[in-house]
Motif scaffolding. Structure first.
Motif, mmCIF file in Angstrom:
data_model
loop_
_atom_site.group_PDB
_atom_site.id
_atom_site.type_symbol
_atom_site.label_atom_id
_atom_site.label_comp_id
_atom_site.label_asym_id
_atom_site.label_seq_id
_atom_site.Cartn_x
_atom_site.Cartn_y
_atom_site.Cartn_z
ATOM 1 N N ALA A 67 -6.991 -22.252 25.568
ATOM 2 C CA ALA A 67 -7.895 -23.134 24.810
ATOM 3 C C ALA A 67 -8.054 -22.640 23.373
ATOM 4 O O ALA A 67 -8.073 -23.437 22.431
ATOM 5 N N LYS A 68 -8.155 -21.324 23.193
ATOM 6 C CA LYS A 68 -8.264 -20.771 21.838
ATOM 7 C C LYS A 68 -6.982 -21.006 21.051
ATOM 8 O O LYS A 68 -7.024 -21.381 19.865
ATOM 9 N N LEU A 69 -5.831 -20.792 21.702
ATOM 10 C CA LEU A 69 -4.558 -21.047 21.026
ATOM 11 C C LEU A 69 -4.446 -22.501 20.585
ATOM 12 O O LEU A 69 -3.952 -22.790 19.491
ATOM 13 N N ALA A 70 -4.892 -23.409 21.440
ATOM 14 C CA ALA A 70 -4.852 -24.828 21.083
ATOM 15 C C ALA A 70 -5.732 -25.102 19.866
ATOM 16 O O ALA A 70 -5.294 -25.760 18.905
ATOM 17 N N ARG A 71 -6.964 -24.598 19.901
ATOM 18 C CA ARG A 71 -7.873 -24.807 18.759
ATOM 19 C C ARG A 71 -7.284 -24.227 17.478
ATOM 20 O O ARG A 71 -7.322 -24.857 16.412
ATOM 21 N N ASP A 72 -6.750 -23.009 17.569
ATOM 22 C CA ASP A 72 -6.214 -22.339 16.382
ATOM 23 C C ASP A 72 -5.029 -23.085 15.783
ATOM 24 O O ASP A 72 -4.728 -22.914 14.589
ATOM 25 N N ASN A 73 -4.358 -23.884 16.602
ATOM 26 C CA ASN A 73 -3.181 -24.608 16.130
ATOM 27 C C ASN A 73 -3.413 -26.116 15.999
ATOM 28 O O ASN A 73 -2.460 -26.887 15.927
ATOM 29 N N GLY A 74 -4.677 -26.512 15.980
ATOM 30 C CA GLY A 74 -5.009 -27.908 15.717
ATOM 31 C C GLY A 74 -4.685 -28.869 16.836
ATOM 32 O O GLY A 74 -4.435 -30.050 16.590
ATOM 33 N N VAL A 91 0.620 -22.102 33.165
ATOM 34 C CA VAL A 91 0.355 -21.749 34.561
ATOM 35 C C VAL A 91 0.021 -20.260 34.573
ATOM 36 O O VAL A 91 0.898 -19.433 34.318
ATOM 37 N N PRO A 92 -1.232 -19.886 34.844
ATOM 38 C CA PRO A 92 -1.588 -18.466 34.851
ATOM 39 C C PRO A 92 -0.857 -17.712 35.966
ATOM 40 O O PRO A 92 -0.347 -18.322 36.913
ATOM 41 N N PRO A 93 -0.822 -16.393 35.882
ATOM 42 C CA PRO A 93 -0.244 -15.606 36.973
ATOM 43 C C PRO A 93 -0.950 -15.903 38.294
ATOM 44 O O PRO A 93 -2.152 -16.190 38.319
ATOM 45 N N ALA A 94 -0.201 -15.813 39.377
ATOM 46 C CA ALA A 94 -0.767 -16.095 40.698
ATOM 47 C C ALA A 94 -1.687 -14.965 41.152
ATOM 48 O O ALA A 94 -1.517 -13.806 40.776
ATOM 49 N N ASP A 95 -2.673 -15.354 41.947
ATOM 50 C CA ASP A 95 -3.537 -14.393 42.644
ATOM 51 C C ASP A 95 -4.373 -13.527 41.720
ATOM 52 O O ASP A 95 -4.731 -12.396 42.070
ATOM 53 N N VAL A 96 -4.672 -14.025 40.538
ATOM 54 C CA VAL A 96 -5.624 -13.347 39.662
ATOM 55 C C VAL A 96 -6.621 -14.389 39.158
ATOM 56 O O VAL A 96 -6.392 -15.594 39.243
ATOM 57 N N GLU A 97 -7.748 -13.902 38.638
ATOM 58 C CA GLU A 97 -8.755 -14.812 38.094
ATOM 59 C C GLU A 97 -8.154 -15.583 36.923
ATOM 60 O O GLU A 97 -7.692 -14.990 35.941
ATOM 61 N N PRO A 98 -8.135 -16.937 36.999
ATOM 62 C CA PRO A 98 -7.433 -17.704 35.965
ATOM 63 C C PRO A 98 -8.227 -17.918 34.683
ATOM 64 O O PRO A 98 -7.644 -18.228 33.647
ATOM 65 N N SER A 99 -9.550 -17.772 34.740
ATOM 66 C CA SER A 99 -10.363 -18.209 33.603
ATOM 67 C C SER A 99 -10.013 -17.514 32.282
ATOM 68 O O SER A 99 -10.014 -18.177 31.235
ATOM 69 N N PRO A 100 -9.690 -16.193 32.254
ATOM 70 C CA PRO A 100 -9.318 -15.611 30.954
ATOM 71 C C PRO A 100 -8.061 -16.240 30.364
ATOM 72 O O PRO A 100 -7.950 -16.392 29.136
ATOM 73 N N VAL A 103 -11.463 -27.332 34.402
ATOM 74 C CA VAL A 103 -12.250 -28.412 33.797
ATOM 75 C C VAL A 103 -13.436 -27.831 33.022
ATOM 76 O O VAL A 103 -13.740 -28.273 31.904
ATOM 77 N N ARG A 104 -14.084 -26.821 33.586
ATOM 78 C CA ARG A 104 -15.238 -26.233 32.902
ATOM 79 C C ARG A 104 -14.831 -25.544 31.602
ATOM 80 O O ARG A 104 -15.629 -25.442 30.678
ATOM 81 N N ILE A 105 -13.561 -25.114 31.517
ATOM 82 C CA ILE A 105 -13.084 -24.434 30.309
ATOM 83 C C ILE A 105 -12.462 -25.410 29.314
ATOM 84 O O ILE A 105 -12.223 -25.059 28.162
ATOM 85 N N GLY A 106 -12.260 -26.657 29.725
ATOM 86 C CA GLY A 106 -11.816 -27.655 28.759
ATOM 87 C C GLY A 106 -10.538 -28.392 29.083
ATOM 88 O O GLY A 106 -9.985 -29.077 28.214
ATOM 89 N N ALA A 107 -10.040 -28.283 30.321
ATOM 90 C CA ALA A 107 -8.820 -29.007 30.682
ATOM 91 C C ALA A 107 -8.970 -30.499 30.415
ATOM 92 O O ALA A 107 -9.967 -31.103 30.818
ATOM 93 N N THR A 108 -7.988 -31.077 29.768
ATOM 94 C CA THR A 108 -7.953 -32.535 29.629
ATOM 95 C C THR A 108 -7.061 -33.154 30.695
ATOM 96 O O THR A 108 -7.156 -34.344 30.972
ATOM 97 N N ASN A 164 3.890 -19.353 27.920
ATOM 98 C CA ASN A 164 3.956 -18.325 28.964
ATOM 99 C C ASN A 164 2.716 -17.440 28.822
ATOM 100 O O ASN A 164 2.772 -16.340 28.272
ATOM 101 N N ILE A 165 1.603 -17.939 29.314
ATOM 102 C CA ILE A 165 0.292 -17.360 29.022
ATOM 103 C C ILE A 165 0.113 -15.980 29.645
ATOM 104 O O ILE A 165 -0.645 -15.154 29.138
ATOM 105 N N GLY A 166 0.828 -15.714 30.753
ATOM 106 C CA GLY A 166 0.730 -14.407 31.391
ATOM 107 C C GLY A 166 1.864 -13.473 31.030
ATOM 108 O O GLY A 166 1.970 -12.371 31.579
ATOM 109 N N GLU A 167 2.710 -13.891 30.085
ATOM 110 C CA GLU A 167 3.861 -13.096 29.641
ATOM 111 C C GLU A 167 4.692 -12.615 30.830
ATOM 112 O O GLU A 167 5.053 -11.437 30.941
ATOM 113 N N GLU A 168 5.010 -13.553 31.725
ATOM 114 C CA GLU A 168 5.774 -13.251 32.932
ATOM 115 C C GLU A 168 7.246 -13.587 32.715
ATOM 116 O O GLU A 168 7.589 -14.709 32.337
ATOM 117 N N GLU A 169 8.113 -12.621 32.991
ATOM 118 C CA GLU A 169 9.537 -12.799 32.721
ATOM 119 C C GLU A 169 10.146 -13.947 33.516
ATOM 120 O O GLU A 169 11.061 -14.628 33.041
#
Length: 223
Positions: free
Chosen positions: A183-190, A168-177, A206-211, A133-138
């Motif tokens: 991506a950082k969470l994935a790296r940190d957890n192997g 799935v990032p929150p709607a209607d905001v810039e998704p890149s952060p 894709v530019r940020i690393g989506a597989t 829940n990357i955007g901490e949305e209830e």
């Protein structure tokens, strides 16, 4: 006057070209992003149209809908790959393990236990993404960011094959952060696979690393 050739490109061809260009910009290997065509609510003939254009990877949100469409399609196209991308109920674990090749929505320990039991019963290990829940949305499913390390430890103890993270990032905001944080969470957890990006933001993903990118309306049109 000759019209530019790209005006006649199919949505599938256009999206594939955009993915390839985004991989190039990010200096990623060509073909390192899997395009999942999200076929929820779409009839079999619309899916077959994409199959005939060369698409082989599809995603569904509901077990029951996938069961109604894909056994027949797979009988005719044995190389199809099917991804479960919607929230999954624990009581559907047996059906999901039998039907899907990947599960993108592992987000709680009760589901992890049900999937582990189903995989043991079927003698089949289905690769899973943990949904965060990357955007901490209830209102959204997904493991809380702070709970991820402990949840991942629990899941690995059940011998579930976790290969990456989904969000799935929150709607209607810039998704890149949000993509960058996942991506950082994935790296940190192997983990090295990311299921991020949909019709409106897949090039950024894709530019940020989506597989894996999950695209529905841009391929099939609005529901």
């Amino acid at each position: 006057m000759n019209m530019p050739s790209h005006t006649t490109a199919t949505p599938l061809a256009t999206i594939r070209a955009n993915i390839a260009q985004s991989e190039k910009i990010a200096k990623r290997p060509a073909g390192s992003t899997t395009l999942i065509a999200i076929s929820k609510t779409k009839p079999t003939d619309a899916i077959e149209d994409l199959i005939e254009q060369g698409q082989r990877v599809f995603g569904e949100n509901r077990v029951q809908e996938a069961e109604a469409k894909f056994p027949d399609l797979r009988a005719r196209y044995p190389d199809l790959e099917l991804h479960m991308v919607g929230q999954l109920q624990s009581n559907k674990a047996n059906e999901a393990v039998a039907l899907f090749d990947y599960i993108h929505s592992l987000d709680r320990i009760s589901l992890a236990k049900a999937l582990a039991a189903a995989m043991d019963k079927a003698a089949r290990r289905v690769p899973c993404f943990i949904q965060v829940n990357i955007g901490e949305e209830e209102q959204k499913g997904g493991c809380a960011i702070t709970d991820l390390p402990q949840f991942l430890e629990q899941v690995r103890a059940l011998d579930l094959p976790v290969i990456g993270l989904m969000a799935v990032p929150p709607a209607d905001v810039e998704p890149s952060p949000y993509f960058a944080l996942l991506a950082k969470l994935a790296r940190d957890n192997g983990l090295d696979q990311l299921s991020i990006g949909m019709s409106g933001d897949y090039e950024t993903a894709v530019r940020i690393g989506a597989t894996h990118v999950r695209i529905g309306s841009a391929l099939f049109g609005a529901r």
